[in-house]
Design an enzyme around this catalytic site. Sequence first.
Site, mmCIF file in Angstrom:
data_model
loop_
_atom_site.group_PDB
_atom_site.id
_atom_site.type_symbol
_atom_site.label_atom_id
_atom_site.label_comp_id
_atom_site.label_asym_id
_atom_site.label_seq_id
_atom_site.Cartn_x
_atom_site.Cartn_y
_atom_site.Cartn_z
ATOM 1 N N GLU A 133 -41.392 41.994 -27.977
ATOM 2 C CA GLU A 133 -42.777 42.149 -27.509
ATOM 3 C C GLU A 133 -43.776 42.317 -28.641
ATOM 4 O O GLU A 133 -44.896 41.815 -28.578
ATOM 5 C CB GLU A 133 -42.874 43.356 -26.557
ATOM 6 C CG GLU A 133 -42.094 43.205 -25.256
ATOM 7 C CD GLU A 133 -40.601 43.480 -25.386
ATOM 8 O OE1 GLU A 133 -40.150 43.914 -26.480
ATOM 9 O OE2 GLU A 133 -39.875 43.262 -24.401
ATOM 10 N N PHE A 193 -43.396 47.617 -21.300
ATOM 11 C CA PHE A 193 -43.065 46.924 -22.553
ATOM 12 C C PHE A 193 -44.295 46.303 -23.213
ATOM 13 O O PHE A 193 -44.203 45.710 -24.279
ATOM 14 C CB PHE A 193 -42.017 45.836 -22.305
ATOM 15 C CG PHE A 193 -40.815 46.329 -21.549
ATOM 16 C CD1 PHE A 193 -40.238 47.552 -21.853
ATOM 17 C CD2 PHE A 193 -40.270 45.581 -20.518
ATOM 18 C CE1 PHE A 193 -39.143 48.019 -21.148
ATOM 19 C CE2 PHE A 193 -39.162 46.044 -19.811
ATOM 20 C CZ PHE A 193 -38.599 47.258 -20.123
ATOM 21 N N HIS A 248 -45.684 45.252 -12.845
ATOM 22 C CA HIS A 248 -44.728 46.289 -12.432
ATOM 23 C C HIS A 248 -45.113 47.629 -13.050
ATOM 24 O O HIS A 248 -44.272 48.378 -13.537
ATOM 25 C CB HIS A 248 -43.299 45.904 -12.813
ATOM 26 C CG HIS A 248 -42.828 44.638 -12.151
ATOM 27 N ND1 HIS A 248 -43.369 43.402 -12.428
ATOM 28 C CD2 HIS A 248 -41.873 44.427 -11.221
ATOM 29 C CE1 HIS A 248 -42.759 42.489 -11.695
ATOM 30 N NE2 HIS A 248 -41.864 43.067 -10.947
ATOM 31 N N ARG A 283 -46.016 45.154 -8.589
ATOM 32 C CA ARG A 283 -44.926 44.198 -8.404
ATOM 33 C C ARG A 283 -45.380 42.914 -7.738
ATOM 34 O O ARG A 283 -44.684 41.916 -7.756
ATOM 35 C CB ARG A 283 -43.844 44.815 -7.502
ATOM 36 C CG ARG A 283 -42.942 45.764 -8.167
ATOM 37 C CD ARG A 283 -41.765 46.098 -7.272
ATOM 38 N NE ARG A 283 -42.185 46.663 -5.987
ATOM 39 C CZ ARG A 283 -41.333 46.999 -5.024
ATOM 40 N NH1 ARG A 283 -40.050 46.793 -5.183
ATOM 41 N NH2 ARG A 283 -41.764 47.536 -3.903
#
Lengths: 329, 282
Positions: A70, A95, A121, A180
């Site tokens: 990332e 992340f 998410h 989500r």
Amino acid sequence: MSTTTFHKDTWELYKSLEMSKQLTAGETLARLGNDHPEIVAMSSDLSKPTRLWDFGKEFPDRFFNFGLAEKNMVTAAAGLASTGKIPFVSTYASFLGVLAAENIRTAVAYPNLNVRLIGTHTGIAMGFYGSSHHATEDISITRAMANMTVISPADGVALSEMVEESVKTYEGPIYFRVSRGREEPVYERKENVVQNKIGKANVLKQGTDLTIIACGIEVNESLKAAQQLEEQGISTRVIDMHTIKPMDTEAVLNAAKETGAILTVEEHNVQGGLGSAVAEVLMESGVSCKFKRHGFYDEYSLIGKPYYLYQHYKLDGKGIASVAKEFLG
Amino acid sequence: MENTAAVSQEIIDLIKEKAKMSRLETIRLISLAKSGHYGSSFSSSEIFSTLYYHIMKYDPERPQWKSRDRFVMGKGHSAVGMYPILADVGFFPKEELDTYTQLGSAFGDHPDMNKIKGIDFSSGSIGHGLSVGVGMSLGARIDGEKYRTYILMGDGELQEGQVWEAAMSAANFKLGNLVAIVDNNKVTVDGNTEELMNINPIREKWESFGWNVVDVDGHDVEALVEAFENLPSVDSEQPTAIICDTVAGKGVSFMEHGYEWHVANLGEEDIKRAIEEIEGGN
């Protein structure tokens, strides 16, 4: 894609992704891709769960999968932006806004580049995957970065509209925070009508006794709460504060003056998030009203299925209504 | 500046002269700031001057020219040695350097792309540079541009994990237009790289990540010119790492090889000695 066939009762990734209807960034970018050659997109081995692949499959030469790296991905996006591209970077918020925070700060925010980061998410949407996969700090982190715009859209229509604005007119780095994508929508898609504009809050329901200011998936839950409160005689205003930074201060101050009580609701730590941002506006304006922040109270979430977690933490409609009643006394 | 097929002695002499100029200006600028990075700027002097006086395509009149070669300093703390070169080739007036590190100046210890013409990317956070280069090289490919992106890194920088994320992705994306330059001066802030956190063997690491690797003496201008001129085509499918064997503090005998001079401030007498040595050097 694997050629393995699953029995219909077996949990299968691609089936489950079809449920993420509110993750609309990929399809929006795919629609805009031909007219906007400056759009590029990238993910870190999560192009399918983030649905950014909806763009990638249409424009494979402008889509890059960086694997599980990332920090490199975010910094490379900054390099691409310096050549005139508008990179969209999407992976799970834990992340992105958390893991890659230094890269976002130094390589994207400080040089003020047109990188669009989409953390999906977020909050506790990953449920039983646990705290490593939750992101209840990303608003605080990104909001503290100069130049950065922070947006938490209520649903897929809102995300799509503001992604489009970010391609066509908006300048500077943006952090989008979405869930989500399986949630109930708030907005009905309308041809040629833009319902969500970056920096402009939406008053979704009028009220005189209380204002709930919410962002992200808590907007819909707050509307449900408002309905329950109305039935108990509490006239409740609901504001979708999708843009947390820069904040629509007028909507906040009007709410304070006209309803006398503000409850903020976010799927985030109350330290530094939406509630803190609203509090800053109120304190500096000299307008006073009853005020409470609702969200995670400086704690890491239990694990469990999201549906039950939202109930446990009173982040569903019923829970928000109970918090509001207690707050009003 | 366009490449020329044969390198004349005149060009070699010019590159050497400008490396010397960079060192002398570094001494002057750090004396204004009263603290700065001597050692790691001096180890890069010949690399800077070879790139900016012979190898790279750029136009000081059009700093944002789309087709220019890009240069990113992963080891942004060497900027003090590069600013004088950017001024000398015409990106901004030399007098502007006199504001170095003063309140509100565009010129700090680390370079800012939004304040200084000729800086292609802001840097300072060690380990970001190669990732930026991956992005720039992907951008060039999408646009069908033939420019190269050069990333200067320190050997200490190779301790950053992100460098290897970037190295992996550059090979994976087949970025033949990307060049990593390792200024292997063998020291970091706290000590000698090999003793502090060993990153050797450097060549084998890059090779195993799928890179074309070239070793060169980073202070030998003829060798540097040859290495840069013989890079594979930008359309090749392998990025290149040029590993430059360098000396921290090169050009000033009492600084050479000494990690103590990574950040320092010279007193008046030492400034005199340093200037004499640089002016008298080859």
